[in-house]
Design a protein around this motif. Structure first.
Motif, PDB file in Angstrom:
ATOM      1  N   TRP A 161       0.848  -1.182   0.000  1.00  0.00           N
ATOM      2  CA  TRP A 161       0.000   0.000   0.000  1.00  0.00           C
ATOM      3  C   TRP A 161       0.889   1.239   0.000  1.00  0.00           C
ATOM      4  O   TRP A 161       2.039   1.198   0.437  1.00  0.00           O
ATOM      5  N   ARG A 162       0.334   2.339  -0.467  1.00  0.00           N
ATOM      6  CA  ARG A 162       1.072   3.608  -0.453  1.00  0.00           C
ATOM      7  C   ARG A 162       0.877   4.321   0.877  1.00  0.00           C
ATOM      8  O   ARG A 162      -0.217   4.379   1.429  1.00  0.00           O
ATOM      9  N   LEU A 163       1.960   4.884   1.390  1.00  0.00           N
ATOM     10  CA  LEU A 163       1.937   5.734   2.578  1.00  0.00           C
ATOM     11  C   LEU A 163       2.355   7.134   2.160  1.00  0.00           C
ATOM     12  O   LEU A 163       3.457   7.321   1.615  1.00  0.00           O
ATOM     13  N   VAL A 164       1.490   8.116   2.384  1.00  0.00           N
ATOM     14  CA  VAL A 164       1.837   9.500   2.064  1.00  0.00           C
ATOM     15  C   VAL A 164       1.651  10.361   3.305  1.00  0.00           C
ATOM     16  O   VAL A 164       0.658  10.223   4.026  1.00  0.00           O
ATOM     17  N   ASP A 165       2.600  11.208   3.553  1.00  0.00           N
ATOM     18  CA  ASP A 165       2.539  12.163   4.658  1.00  0.00           C
ATOM     19  C   ASP A 165       2.509  13.550   4.026  1.00  0.00           C
ATOM     20  O   ASP A 165       3.520  14.017   3.499  1.00  0.00           O
ATOM     21  N   THR A 166       1.343  14.176   4.049  1.00  0.00           N
ATOM     22  CA  THR A 166       1.202  15.471   3.374  1.00  0.00           C
ATOM     23  C   THR A 166       1.398  16.651   4.313  1.00  0.00           C
ATOM     24  O   THR A 166       1.198  17.801   3.910  1.00  0.00           O
ATOM     25  N   GLY A 167       1.791  16.369   5.547  1.00  0.00           N
ATOM     26  CA  GLY A 167       2.231  17.435   6.442  1.00  0.00           C
ATOM     27  C   GLY A 167       1.137  18.419   6.820  1.00  0.00           C
ATOM     28  O   GLY A 167      -0.020  18.058   7.023  1.00  0.00           O
ATOM     29  N   LEU A 168       1.527  19.681   6.933  1.00  0.00           N
ATOM     30  CA  LEU A 168       0.639  20.746   7.395  1.00  0.00           C
ATOM     31  C   LEU A 168      -0.041  21.430   6.217  1.00  0.00           C
ATOM     32  O   LEU A 168       0.632  21.976   5.339  1.00  0.00           O
ATOM     33  N   CYS A 169      -1.364  21.403   6.192  1.00  0.00           N
ATOM     34  CA  CYS A 169      -2.133  22.053   5.131  1.00  0.00           C
ATOM     35  C   CYS A 169      -3.365  22.713   5.743  1.00  0.00           C
ATOM     36  O   CYS A 169      -3.792  22.364   6.841  1.00  0.00           O
ATOM     37  N   ASP A 170      -3.961  23.645   5.003  1.00  0.00           N
ATOM     38  CA  ASP A 170      -5.172  24.270   5.522  1.00  0.00           C
ATOM     39  C   ASP A 170      -6.362  23.324   5.360  1.00  0.00           C
ATOM     40  O   ASP A 170      -6.294  22.301   4.669  1.00  0.00           O
ATOM     41  N   ALA A 171      -7.454  23.663   6.019  1.00  0.00           N
ATOM     42  CA  ALA A 171      -8.618  22.780   6.077  1.00  0.00           C
ATOM     43  C   ALA A 171      -9.179  22.466   4.697  1.00  0.00           C
ATOM     44  O   ALA A 171      -9.540  21.316   4.404  1.00  0.00           O
ATOM     45  N   PHE A 172      -9.250  23.476   3.835  1.00  0.00           N
ATOM     46  CA  PHE A 172      -9.821  23.265   2.502  1.00  0.00           C
ATOM     47  C   PHE A 172      -8.976  22.281   1.704  1.00  0.00           C
ATOM     48  O   PHE A 172      -9.498  21.379   1.051  1.00  0.00           O
ATOM     49  N   ALA A 220      -6.483  20.926  -6.028  1.00  0.00           N
ATOM     50  CA  ALA A 220      -6.529  22.379  -6.210  1.00  0.00           C
ATOM     51  C   ALA A 220      -7.874  22.809  -6.800  1.00  0.00           C
ATOM     52  O   ALA A 220      -8.455  23.826  -6.386  1.00  0.00           O
ATOM     53  N   LYS A 221      -8.378  22.010  -7.720  1.00  0.00           N
ATOM     54  CA  LYS A 221      -9.674  22.312  -8.336  1.00  0.00           C
ATOM     55  C   LYS A 221     -10.806  22.157  -7.319  1.00  0.00           C
ATOM     56  O   LYS A 221     -11.690  23.020  -7.213  1.00  0.00           O
ATOM     57  N   LEU A 222     -10.766  21.063  -6.548  1.00  0.00           N
ATOM     58  CA  LEU A 222     -11.799  20.829  -5.532  1.00  0.00           C
ATOM     59  C   LEU A 222     -11.759  21.887  -4.435  1.00  0.00           C
ATOM     60  O   LEU A 222     -12.794  22.279  -3.899  1.00  0.00           O
ATOM     61  N   LYS A 223     -10.565  22.330  -4.096  1.00  0.00           N
ATOM     62  CA  LYS A 223     -10.438  23.380  -3.081  1.00  0.00           C
ATOM     63  C   LYS A 223     -11.081  24.672  -3.577  1.00  0.00           C
ATOM     64  O   LYS A 223     -11.830  25.339  -2.846  1.00  0.00           O
ATOM     65  N   ALA A 224     -10.798  25.020  -4.833  1.00  0.00           N
ATOM     66  CA  ALA A 224     -11.305  26.276  -5.382  1.00  0.00           C
ATOM     67  C   ALA A 224     -12.802  26.231  -5.641  1.00  0.00           C
ATOM     68  O   ALA A 224     -13.516  27.219  -5.418  1.00  0.00           O
ATOM     69  N   GLU A 225     -13.296  25.086  -6.096  1.00  0.00           N
ATOM     70  CA  GLU A 225     -14.674  25.011  -6.567  1.00  0.00           C
ATOM     71  C   GLU A 225     -15.635  24.365  -5.574  1.00  0.00           C
ATOM     72  O   GLU A 225     -16.847  24.444  -5.743  1.00  0.00           O
ATOM     73  N   LYS A 226     -15.100  23.718  -4.509  1.00  0.00           N
ATOM     74  CA  LYS A 226     -15.969  23.025  -3.571  1.00  0.00           C
ATOM     75  C   LYS A 226     -15.631  23.371  -2.136  1.00  0.00           C
ATOM     76  O   LYS A 226     -16.337  24.147  -1.490  1.00  0.00           O
ATOM     77  N   TYR A 227     -14.535  22.817  -1.605  1.00  0.00           N
ATOM     78  CA  TYR A 227     -14.268  22.915  -0.176  1.00  0.00           C
ATOM     79  C   TYR A 227     -13.962  24.333   0.302  1.00  0.00           C
ATOM     80  O   TYR A 227     -14.180  24.648   1.472  1.00  0.00           O
ATOM     81  N   GLY A 228     -13.495  25.180  -0.582  1.00  0.00           N
ATOM     82  CA  GLY A 228     -13.191  26.551  -0.194  1.00  0.00           C
ATOM     83  C   GLY A 228     -14.336  27.513  -0.411  1.00  0.00           C
ATOM     84  O   GLY A 228     -14.175  28.725  -0.222  1.00  0.00           O
ATOM     85  N   LEU A 246       0.269  11.991  -6.610  1.00  0.00           N
ATOM     86  CA  LEU A 246       0.448  12.178  -8.042  1.00  0.00           C
ATOM     87  C   LEU A 246       0.125  13.618  -8.440  1.00  0.00           C
ATOM     88  O   LEU A 246      -0.626  14.316  -7.760  1.00  0.00           O
ATOM     89  N   GLU A 247       0.645  14.025  -9.590  1.00  0.00           N
ATOM     90  CA  GLU A 247       0.285  15.332 -10.126  1.00  0.00           C
ATOM     91  C   GLU A 247      -1.227  15.401 -10.352  1.00  0.00           C
ATOM     92  O   GLU A 247      -1.853  16.438 -10.117  1.00  0.00           O
ATOM     93  N   PHE A 248      -1.807  14.276 -10.791  1.00  0.00           N
ATOM     94  CA  PHE A 248      -3.261  14.221 -10.975  1.00  0.00           C
ATOM     95  C   PHE A 248      -3.985  14.555  -9.676  1.00  0.00           C
ATOM     96  O   PHE A 248      -4.960  15.333  -9.662  1.00  0.00           O
ATOM     97  N   ALA A 286      -9.968  18.537   0.327  1.00  0.00           N
ATOM     98  CA  ALA A 286      -9.914  18.391  -1.127  1.00  0.00           C
ATOM     99  C   ALA A 286      -8.961  17.270  -1.527  1.00  0.00           C
ATOM    100  O   ALA A 286      -9.253  16.484  -2.438  1.00  0.00           O
ATOM    101  N   LEU A 287      -7.824  17.170  -0.847  1.00  0.00           N
ATOM    102  CA  LEU A 287      -6.860  16.133  -1.191  1.00  0.00           C
ATOM    103  C   LEU A 287      -7.387  14.755  -0.828  1.00  0.00           C
ATOM    104  O   LEU A 287      -7.170  13.784  -1.564  1.00  0.00           O
ATOM    105  N   ASP A 288      -8.095  14.642   0.283  1.00  0.00           N
ATOM    106  CA  ASP A 288      -8.734  13.362   0.609  1.00  0.00           C
ATOM    107  C   ASP A 288      -9.619  12.894  -0.549  1.00  0.00           C
ATOM    108  O   ASP A 288      -9.550  11.744  -0.985  1.00  0.00           O
ATOM    109  N   GLU A 289     -10.467  13.791  -1.035  1.00  0.00           N
ATOM    110  CA  GLU A 289     -11.367  13.399  -2.125  1.00  0.00           C
ATOM    111  C   GLU A 289     -10.596  13.113  -3.415  1.00  0.00           C
ATOM    112  O   GLU A 289     -10.939  12.183  -4.151  1.00  0.00           O
ATOM    113  N   ALA A 290      -9.545  13.874  -3.671  1.00  0.00           N
ATOM    114  CA  ALA A 290      -8.745  13.643  -4.874  1.00  0.00           C
ATOM    115  C   ALA A 290      -8.106  12.256  -4.859  1.00  0.00           C
ATOM    116  O   ALA A 290      -8.031  11.575  -5.897  1.00  0.00           O
ATOM    117  N   ILE A 291      -7.652  11.822  -3.683  1.00  0.00           N
ATOM    118  CA  ILE A 291      -7.062  10.481  -3.570  1.00  0.00           C
ATOM    119  C   ILE A 291      -8.135   9.421  -3.798  1.00  0.00           C
ATOM    120  O   ILE A 291      -7.876   8.392  -4.440  1.00  0.00           O
TER     121      ILE A 291
END
Length: 256
Positions: A5-16, A240-248, A232-234, A20-25
Motif C-alpha cells: 500500500w502507499r503511505l503518504v505524509d502530506t504534512g501541514l495544510c489548511d482545512a480546505f 486544487a480544483k476541488l479546493k477552489a470550486e468546492k471545499y473553499g 500524483l500530479e493528478f 480536497a486532497l482526501d477526495e482527490a485520492i
C-alpha cells in the motif's frame, strides 16, 4: 509477499486543502491510478470540521474562529463537529478499494477492522487502546480517537483523529453552545470523557514517533507493507480544483 500500500505524509495544510486532497485520492483510487493509500496529515491553521449533514451556522461559532485565525470546513463524511489542533492532533485517512478483503458490507464491521490498526499502533506506544462501537478508540473508557467513513466510486474512505493533546476549553469557544453555564458543564464533561497520549503517558510523543507506531500498527493489522510515496500530479491538480470550486466555497460549507 505482503500486499503493498502507499503511505503518504502530506504534512501541514489548511482545512480546505486537506479535505480536497482526501477526495482527490479517492478519485485517483477509483480510477486505479494509485494503490490503497494511508495518508497522514495535520491542520495549519487549526480548524473545525463539521460532518456532511451538519449545519455550519448551528454548530460552529465562525466569528470566534475568524478572530483566532481558525479555519472551518465541511467534510464529505458524516459525524459531528471536530476541532483539529495543529499541535494537538494527527489525522489519518484510509482510501481502500471497496472490493478488498478487509472491507465488509457491514459498516460496523468495517469500522472495527480498519480501526484495529490504530489500536495496535497506539499499543506500541504503551497506550492500552481498544475499539468502541460505533467508531471510537478509547483508553480506560475515555475517547482518544474519533473516526468517520463514507463509500462511493467503489472506494471506502475512512479518516479520523488521534489526540496528542486536548484543550476542551478552547474547543468550546469555537463550537456553539446555548450559554456559559452549559459551556462550563460541557467542558467538564469532555475532560471526563476524553483523553490524549500526553495525558496517559505523562510525556510528549513526537509526531514522527506517533506516525511510525501507527504505520507499524496498520501493517500488522492489515498484513500489508506500507511503501512511502508521493501524491500524483493528478491528485494535486484535482485537489486544487476541488479546493477552489468546492471545499473553499461558502456554497459547500454553509449548504445546510
Amino acid at each position: 509477499m505482503a500486499e503493498e500500500w502507499r503511505l503518504v505524509d502530506t504534512g501541514l495544510c489548511d482545512a480546505f486543502h486537506n479535505m480536497a486532497l482526501d477526495e482527490a485520492i479517492v478519485v485517483a483510487r477509483s480510477k486505479n491510478l494509485v494503490p490503497n493509500t494511508l495518508r497522514f496529515f495535520r491542520w495549519q491553521p487549526s480548524a473545525v470540521s463539521i460532518g456532511y449533514f451538519q449545519s455550519m451556522e448551528e454548530e460552529v461559532d465562525t466569528l470566534a474562529c475568524d478572530r483566532r485565525g481558525i479555519g472551518y470546513v465541511r467534510r464529505r463524511t458524516g459525524g459531528g463537529a471536530v476541532y483539529h489542533d495543529t499541535d494537538g492532533e494527527l489525522t489519518y485517512s484510509l482510501i481502500i478499494d471497496e472490493n478488498h478483503a478487509l472491507i465488509s458490507e457491514d459498516f460496523q464491521k468495517t469500522y472495527e477492522t480498519l480501526c484495529s490498526g490504530l489500536v495496535l499502533g497506539l499499543s506500541r506506544l504503551g497506550v492500552p487502546a481498544e475499539f468502541k462501537p460505533i467508531n471510537d478508540i478509547t483508553v480506560q473508557g475515555r475517547k482518544i480517537s474519533g473516526n468517520a467513513q463514507t463509500r462511493g466510486m467503489n472506494v471506502v474512505h475512512q479518516h479520523g483523529t488521534i489526540l496528542r493533546k486536548v484543550d476542551p476549553a478552547l474547543m468550546f469557544t469555537l463550537l456553539k453552545v446555548p450559554n456559559e453555564k452549559i459551556r462550563d458543564k460541557l467542558i467538564r464533561s469532555v475532560q471526563e470523557r476524553v483523553t490524549s497520549i500526553e495525558m496517559l503517558l505523562k510525556k510528549e510523543v513526537s509526531f514522527d514517533d506517533l506516525k511510525g507506531a501507527l504505520s507499524s500498527g496498520f501493517e500488522e493489522a492489515f498484513k500489508v507493507k506500507l511503501v512511502e510515496g508521493e501524491t500524483l500530479e493528478f491528485e494535486e491538480q484535482l485537489a486544487a480544483k476541488l479546493k477552489a470550486e468546492k471545499y473553499g466555497t461558502r456554497q459547500w460549507n454553509f449548504k445546510r
